[in-house]
Design an enzyme around this catalytic site. Structure first.
Site, mmCIF file in Angstrom:
data_model
loop_
_atom_site.group_PDB
_atom_site.id
_atom_site.type_symbol
_atom_site.label_atom_id
_atom_site.label_comp_id
_atom_site.label_asym_id
_atom_site.label_seq_id
_atom_site.Cartn_x
_atom_site.Cartn_y
_atom_site.Cartn_z
ATOM 1 C CB CYS A 168 -10.801 -0.037 0.883
ATOM 2 S SG CYS A 168 -10.466 0.635 -0.720
ATOM 3 C CG ASN A 209 -6.835 6.801 -1.236
ATOM 4 O OD1 ASN A 209 -5.697 6.768 -0.751
ATOM 5 N ND2 ASN A 209 -7.818 6.090 -0.723
HETATM 6 N N1 PMP Z 1 -4.198 2.423 -3.578
HETATM 7 C C1 PMP Z 1 -4.940 3.528 -3.551
HETATM 8 C C2 PMP Z 1 -4.259 4.844 -3.373
HETATM 9 C C3 PMP Z 1 -6.331 3.463 -3.697
HETATM 10 O O1 PMP Z 1 -7.074 4.579 -3.665
HETATM 11 C C4 PMP Z 1 -6.942 2.185 -3.870
HETATM 12 C C5 PMP Z 1 -8.448 2.082 -3.992
HETATM 13 N N2 PMP Z 1 -8.940 2.693 -5.157
HETATM 14 C C6 PMP Z 1 -6.118 1.055 -3.914
HETATM 15 C C7 PMP Z 1 -4.750 1.213 -3.745
HETATM 16 C C8 PMP Z 1 -6.685 -0.320 -4.094
HETATM 17 O O2 PMP Z 1 -7.359 -0.414 -5.305
HETATM 18 P P1 PMP Z 1 -8.210 -1.715 -5.674
HETATM 19 O O3 PMP Z 1 -9.221 -1.884 -4.559
HETATM 20 O O4 PMP Z 1 -8.849 -1.346 -6.964
HETATM 21 O O5 PMP Z 1 -7.308 -2.866 -5.775
#
Ligand code: PMP
Length: 383
Positions: free
Chosen positions: A325, A152
């Site tokens: 995050c 990401n």
């Molecule tokens: N895995 C990846 C590759 C992410 O980019 C993300 C955040 N979008 C997550 C896991 C966790 O997603 P979420 O915060 O929606 O649970």
């Protein structure tokens, strides 16, 4: 000033067609899928339809392979902890690439505290998992190896099929976090040899608060959320009907439209990369070609990513710096450190992720804003 939203990796709008489709499940057809009356049966049917559509997006063996969750974090936790704990007799080792999302790395570290070994798999400068080292590192007691489909923060797409072959020669299960990739590039879990695959609803224009885990037939997991036994006993709790029905419709639309939409975004991505790379001391992060079609990520020397983000926001253009995050800590991104950047280099990162609302007419506005931002910040910062 019109808004130009370039942070689709952090949050996406719900597709209006998804909203129109799923609205009835919070207004008229709101029954509990476990109830035996007609309202319950309508809800149950909506969930099973959604399961079918999500299964089709990734070419799962059948719809029973899909378990709905509250999002990618929960799916990742379920995959890592669930398999490690259930298969403890086969070994007490888990492995993950060094660039995994923290929702993979943190459950793995939690297992470490209770006596499991954690092996981190290195990546090269473009973020590609080192296949040679993977074969050397994995041992027979590795019950789950987690490698993301695409990263990401730097957009790099991993060679999952080749990775799957090595994992199955050596260890037991391959878990793939496809949060950033699902709905953007074709995924075929059977062809790629994937045992567990994480997906997120919002990352494909579905409602927030929804996610799924694909579990290959025969893969054994321990539930990490015990309760009423919904979702084959693997994920208890009354189902989030709106998010699940919406995720199903989002998966259907993504499957239908992915090809042309990815081509359109890829063209814009490459123009952004060309223009922004012309700025002095700017560098593309991640792989130059093996990258997500909507993803352009850079680093600039001598300036801070947070300042870039805030300055770009003054042009009403929203970008990211690293992962949303981890933005509350001032630590440099573990992904950029893992691809070999020094601490000071990892601080100047900017991530742009395009989406359906973007169009080529915005490109000159974006590149002008980036050029002015970098110039202004370099004059201001004493670095
Ligand atoms: N895995 C990846 C590759 C992410 O980019 C993300 C955040 N979008 C997550 C896991 C966790 O997603 P979420 O915060 O929606 O649970």
């Amino acid at each position: 000033m019109r808004q130009i939203y370039l942070d689709h990796v952090s949050a996406m709008p719900i597709d209006p067609r998804v909203l129109a489709f799923a609205k009835r499940y919070v207004t008229n057809d709101f029954g509990n899928p476990s109830s035996l009356h007609s309202a319950g049966l309508t809800a149950k049917r909506a969930i099973e339809d959604a399961r079918q559509r999500v299964a089709e997006l990734i070419n799962a063996e059948d719809e029973t392979c899909i378990i709905f969750t509250s999002g990618a974090t929960e799916s990742n936790n379920m995959a890592i902890k669930g398999t490690a704990l259930r298969n403890i007799r086969k070994g007490k080792r888990v492995a993950a690439s060094a660039i995994e999302h923290i929702s993979v790395l943190n459950p793995a570290k939690e297992l470490q505290k209770s006596g499991f070994e954690l092996t981190l798999i290195p990546v090269d400068q473009a973020g590609i998992v080192d296949i040679g080292k993977l074969a050397d590192i994995l041992t027979e007691d590795t019950t789950v190896t987690s490698i993301m489909y695409a990263n990401n923060e730097i957009g790099t797409i991993e060679p999952i099929e080749a990775i799957g072959e090595i994992v199955h020669e050596k260890g037991l299960y391959l878990h793939v976090d496809a949060t950033a990739a699902a709905g953007r590039i074709p995924i075929d879990v059977q062809n790629d040899g994937i045992d567990l695959l994480t997906m997120s609803s919002n990352d494909m224009y579905g409602p927030q608060g929804g996610g799924a885990l694909y579990i290959k037939p025969g893969v054994k997991l321990q539930p990490i959320l015990p309760g009423g036994g919904q979702e084959r006993g693997l994920r208890s709790g009354t189902e989030n009907l709106f998010a699940i029905a919406g995720m199903g419709e989002a998966a259907r639309i993504a499957k239908d439209e992915m090809g042309p939409e990815s081509e359109r975004l890829k063209g814009m991505r490459d123009q952004l990369i060309d223009e922004i790379s012309k700025i002095e001391e700017s560098y593309l992060t991640g792989h130059p070609t093996q990258r997500l079609p909507h993803h352009a990520s850079f680093r600039f020397s001598r300036i801070e990513g947070e300042s870039i983000l805030l300055n770009m926001d003054m042009y009403n253009i929203q970008v990211a710096t690293g992962s949303a995050c981890t933005s509350r800590t001032l630590e440099p991104s573990h992904v950029l450190l893992a691809v070999g950047l020094k601490h000071e280099e990892a601080h100047g990162s900017m991530v742009m992720t395009l989406g359906r609302s973007n169009n080529a007419g915005e490109l000159p506005i974006i590149t002008k804003a980036v050029k002015e931002t970098v110039q202004r910040l370099r004059i201001l910062t004493p670095m």
